[in-house]
Write a protein that holds these residues in place. Sequence first.
Motif, PDB file in Angstrom:
ATOM      1  N   ARG A 127      -8.821   6.663   4.754  1.00  0.00           N
ATOM      2  CA  ARG A 127      -8.505   6.182   3.407  1.00  0.00           C
ATOM      3  C   ARG A 127      -9.411   6.870   2.385  1.00  0.00           C
ATOM      4  N   ASN A 128     -10.715   6.806   2.623  1.00  0.00           N
ATOM      5  CA  ASN A 128     -11.695   7.482   1.776  1.00  0.00           C
ATOM      6  C   ASN A 128     -12.615   8.335   2.639  1.00  0.00           C
ATOM      7  N   THR A 129     -12.910   9.537   2.180  1.00  0.00           N
ATOM      8  CA  THR A 129     -13.925  10.369   2.808  1.00  0.00           C
ATOM      9  C   THR A 129     -14.980  10.690   1.760  1.00  0.00           C
ATOM     10  N   PHE A 130     -16.216  10.291   2.048  1.00  0.00           N
ATOM     11  CA  PHE A 130     -17.326  10.487   1.119  1.00  0.00           C
ATOM     12  C   PHE A 130     -18.200  11.634   1.629  1.00  0.00           C
ATOM     13  N   LEU A 131     -18.307  12.702   0.848  1.00  0.00           N
ATOM     14  CA  LEU A 131     -19.139  13.846   1.196  1.00  0.00           C
ATOM     15  C   LEU A 131     -20.403  13.760   0.344  1.00  0.00           C
ATOM     16  N   VAL A 132     -21.499  13.290   0.944  1.00  0.00           N
ATOM     17  CA  VAL A 132     -22.724  12.988   0.211  1.00  0.00           C
ATOM     18  C   VAL A 132     -23.771  14.053   0.507  1.00  0.00           C
ATOM     19  N   ALA A 133     -24.299  14.685  -0.557  1.00  0.00           N
ATOM     20  CA  ALA A 133     -25.336  15.717  -0.407  1.00  0.00           C
ATOM     21  C   ALA A 133     -24.916  16.723   0.661  1.00  0.00           C
TER      22      ALA A 133
ATOM     23  N   ASP B 151      -6.774  17.117   3.777  1.00  0.00           N
ATOM     24  CA  ASP B 151      -5.492  16.798   4.401  1.00  0.00           C
ATOM     25  C   ASP B 151      -5.556  15.474   5.169  1.00  0.00           C
ATOM     26  N   ALA B 152      -6.716  15.170   5.743  1.00  0.00           N
ATOM     27  CA  ALA B 152      -6.861  13.982   6.580  1.00  0.00           C
ATOM     28  C   ALA B 152      -7.207  12.730   5.787  1.00  0.00           C
ATOM     29  N   SER B 153      -7.373  12.860   4.445  1.00  0.00           N
ATOM     30  CA  SER B 153      -7.905  11.763   3.638  1.00  0.00           C
ATOM     31  C   SER B 153      -7.017  11.463   2.440  1.00  0.00           C
ATOM     32  N   ARG B 154      -6.964  10.189   2.074  1.00  0.00           N
ATOM     33  CA  ARG B 154      -6.312   9.832   0.812  1.00  0.00           C
ATOM     34  C   ARG B 154      -7.171  10.281  -0.361  1.00  0.00           C
ATOM     35  N   ASN B 155      -8.461   9.950  -0.315  1.00  0.00           N
ATOM     36  CA  ASN B 155      -9.408  10.350  -1.358  1.00  0.00           C
ATOM     37  C   ASN B 155     -10.582  11.082  -0.722  1.00  0.00           C
ATOM     38  N   VAL B 156     -11.042  12.148  -1.365  1.00  0.00           N
ATOM     39  CA  VAL B 156     -12.255  12.851  -0.957  1.00  0.00           C
ATOM     40  C   VAL B 156     -13.210  12.822  -2.160  1.00  0.00           C
ATOM     41  N   VAL B 157     -14.367  12.172  -1.984  1.00  0.00           N
ATOM     42  CA  VAL B 157     -15.304  12.002  -3.084  1.00  0.00           C
ATOM     43  C   VAL B 157     -16.582  12.765  -2.765  1.00  0.00           C
ATOM     44  N   VAL B 158     -16.918  13.721  -3.614  1.00  0.00           N
ATOM     45  CA  VAL B 158     -18.100  14.577  -3.422  1.00  0.00           C
ATOM     46  C   VAL B 158     -19.222  14.086  -4.327  1.00  0.00           C
TER      47      VAL B 158
ATOM     48  N   ILE C 179     -19.497   3.884  -4.118  1.00  0.00           N
ATOM     49  CA  ILE C 179     -18.889   4.032  -2.792  1.00  0.00           C
ATOM     50  C   ILE C 179     -18.193   2.739  -2.380  1.00  0.00           C
ATOM     51  N   PHE C 180     -18.857   1.615  -2.586  1.00  0.00           N
ATOM     52  CA  PHE C 180     -18.293   0.349  -2.132  1.00  0.00           C
ATOM     53  C   PHE C 180     -17.031  -0.011  -2.912  1.00  0.00           C
ATOM     54  N   GLU C 181     -17.004   0.272  -4.200  1.00  0.00           N
ATOM     55  CA  GLU C 181     -15.799  -0.003  -4.976  1.00  0.00           C
ATOM     56  C   GLU C 181     -14.629   0.862  -4.516  1.00  0.00           C
ATOM     57  N   CYS C 182     -14.926   2.115  -4.137  1.00  0.00           N
ATOM     58  CA  CYS C 182     -13.877   2.968  -3.560  1.00  0.00           C
ATOM     59  C   CYS C 182     -13.359   2.364  -2.257  1.00  0.00           C
ATOM     60  N   LEU C 183     -14.283   1.864  -1.436  1.00  0.00           N
ATOM     61  CA  LEU C 183     -13.881   1.234  -0.186  1.00  0.00           C
ATOM     62  C   LEU C 183     -13.032  -0.009  -0.447  1.00  0.00           C
ATOM     63  N   ARG C 184     -13.461  -0.807  -1.385  1.00  0.00           N
ATOM     64  CA  ARG C 184     -12.788  -2.082  -1.655  1.00  0.00           C
ATOM     65  C   ARG C 184     -11.393  -1.893  -2.238  1.00  0.00           C
TER      66      ARG C 184
ATOM     67  N   GLY D 225      -9.740   1.355  -2.754  1.00  0.00           N
ATOM     68  CA  GLY D 225      -8.972   2.527  -2.351  1.00  0.00           C
ATOM     69  C   GLY D 225      -8.712   3.493  -3.486  1.00  0.00           C
ATOM     70  N   ARG D 226      -9.380   3.289  -4.622  1.00  0.00           N
ATOM     71  CA  ARG D 226      -9.222   4.165  -5.792  1.00  0.00           C
ATOM     72  C   ARG D 226     -10.586   4.576  -6.297  1.00  0.00           C
ATOM     73  N   VAL D 227     -10.688   5.850  -6.710  1.00  0.00           N
ATOM     74  CA  VAL D 227     -11.979   6.383  -7.144  1.00  0.00           C
ATOM     75  C   VAL D 227     -12.252   6.034  -8.601  1.00  0.00           C
ATOM     76  N   PHE D 228     -11.266   6.234  -9.454  1.00  0.00           N
ATOM     77  CA  PHE D 228     -11.379   5.875 -10.874  1.00  0.00           C
ATOM     78  C   PHE D 228     -10.170   5.020 -11.250  1.00  0.00           C
ATOM     79  N   PRO D 229     -10.182   3.747 -10.884  1.00  0.00           N
ATOM     80  CA  PRO D 229      -9.001   2.905 -11.103  1.00  0.00           C
ATOM     81  C   PRO D 229      -8.620   2.738 -12.569  1.00  0.00           C
ATOM     82  N   GLU D 230      -9.606   2.954 -13.468  1.00  0.00           N
ATOM     83  CA  GLU D 230      -9.310   2.800 -14.890  1.00  0.00           C
ATOM     84  C   GLU D 230      -8.572   4.003 -15.473  1.00  0.00           C
ATOM     85  N   ASP D 231      -8.559   5.135 -14.730  1.00  0.00           N
ATOM     86  CA  ASP D 231      -7.921   6.351 -15.225  1.00  0.00           C
ATOM     87  C   ASP D 231      -7.444   7.180 -14.036  1.00  0.00           C
TER      88      ASP D 231
END
Length: 324
Positions: free
Chosen positions: A191-197, A216-223, A301-306, A308-314
């Motif tokens: 659902r979410n893939t977080f690429l941290v540092a 390809d394997a993820s709905r959202n990829v957050v760097v 990160i937790f809000e993305c998990l909860r 499923g959207r990275v920027f739900p306001e936009d």
Amino acid sequence: MFFITNRFPKGSIQTKVGRKFDFDLRNNAPSNSVFFCRRDQDGQITEVGGLNFMTALKQSPYRQLLLYIHGFSNLPEDVFGAAMEFQQLCDQKSAREVLVVPVIWPCDNDLGIVKDYWDDQKSADSSASSFARALCRFIEWRNSNLNDPDSDPCLKRINVLAHSMGNRVLRETLAAWDRYDLADGVPLIFRNTFLVAADIENESIHRSERGKLICDASRNVVVYFASDDMALRSSKAANLKNKIASRRLGHSGPENMELTPKNVYIVDCDDINNSYDHPKGHSYFRSGRTPGKPGVVFDHIFECLRTGRVFPEDAERRSTILRE
């Protein structure tokens, strides 16, 4: 805490459900085998086997799973400490929302960061085949009647957080899985893939590059990146020493956002990374200034998990800067 590892145990590498599992810390070579285990609160580790492991995760009260792939120069107890901290922060936010499942690959514990770095980089690449095998086991289990004996399929959402060189492990695992086991590319399983540092080249997730499979394997990829991450500066120096000149994804974000898939989002953490993890500014995704209290990166990160959207306001937004 349940976890997956390809570190060698003491004794036999033959899986034996119920046996006590002790890491052989003197052997930091990647095993071709993968072990599914449980670590109890007293620190004792038991091998549970793949079927029991996946059934236990399915039956857990948590709504979704987060696979945590650690960075370089981490021994198992370091990984457990980081994972437990992240788990406690998740439980503070919302009980039974996210279950953290560490993925432990073999790091070097020799003295000297450059030597460690190159040994760990080779180990990250060599771990790909064993973790790709674990993904195969999961897909087979999910599609078999062992998962669904009573018409009750596993509906838990799966997410992944890769930190530092753990991003290399993730990239190479998906590449090995795609090359040897799949016919039509990787399935959408995260659902979410977080690429941290992320300690991979900053063009890695462009459409034409090897890391595109992460997208390809993820709905959202957050760097998440920070230009003054001191650990990645050491990484860059080590790569330059070996005539590899490329910025790291965790330093600058993607080289060119126009060349990345549309499900990639970037988060600039430059204003807070060093205050959360002084002086390296590298492990800034758990607690904030006060240990045990979430920082703004964890909150994001937790809000993305909860949600499923990275920027739900936009829905069109793809970048932000985090500040306190």
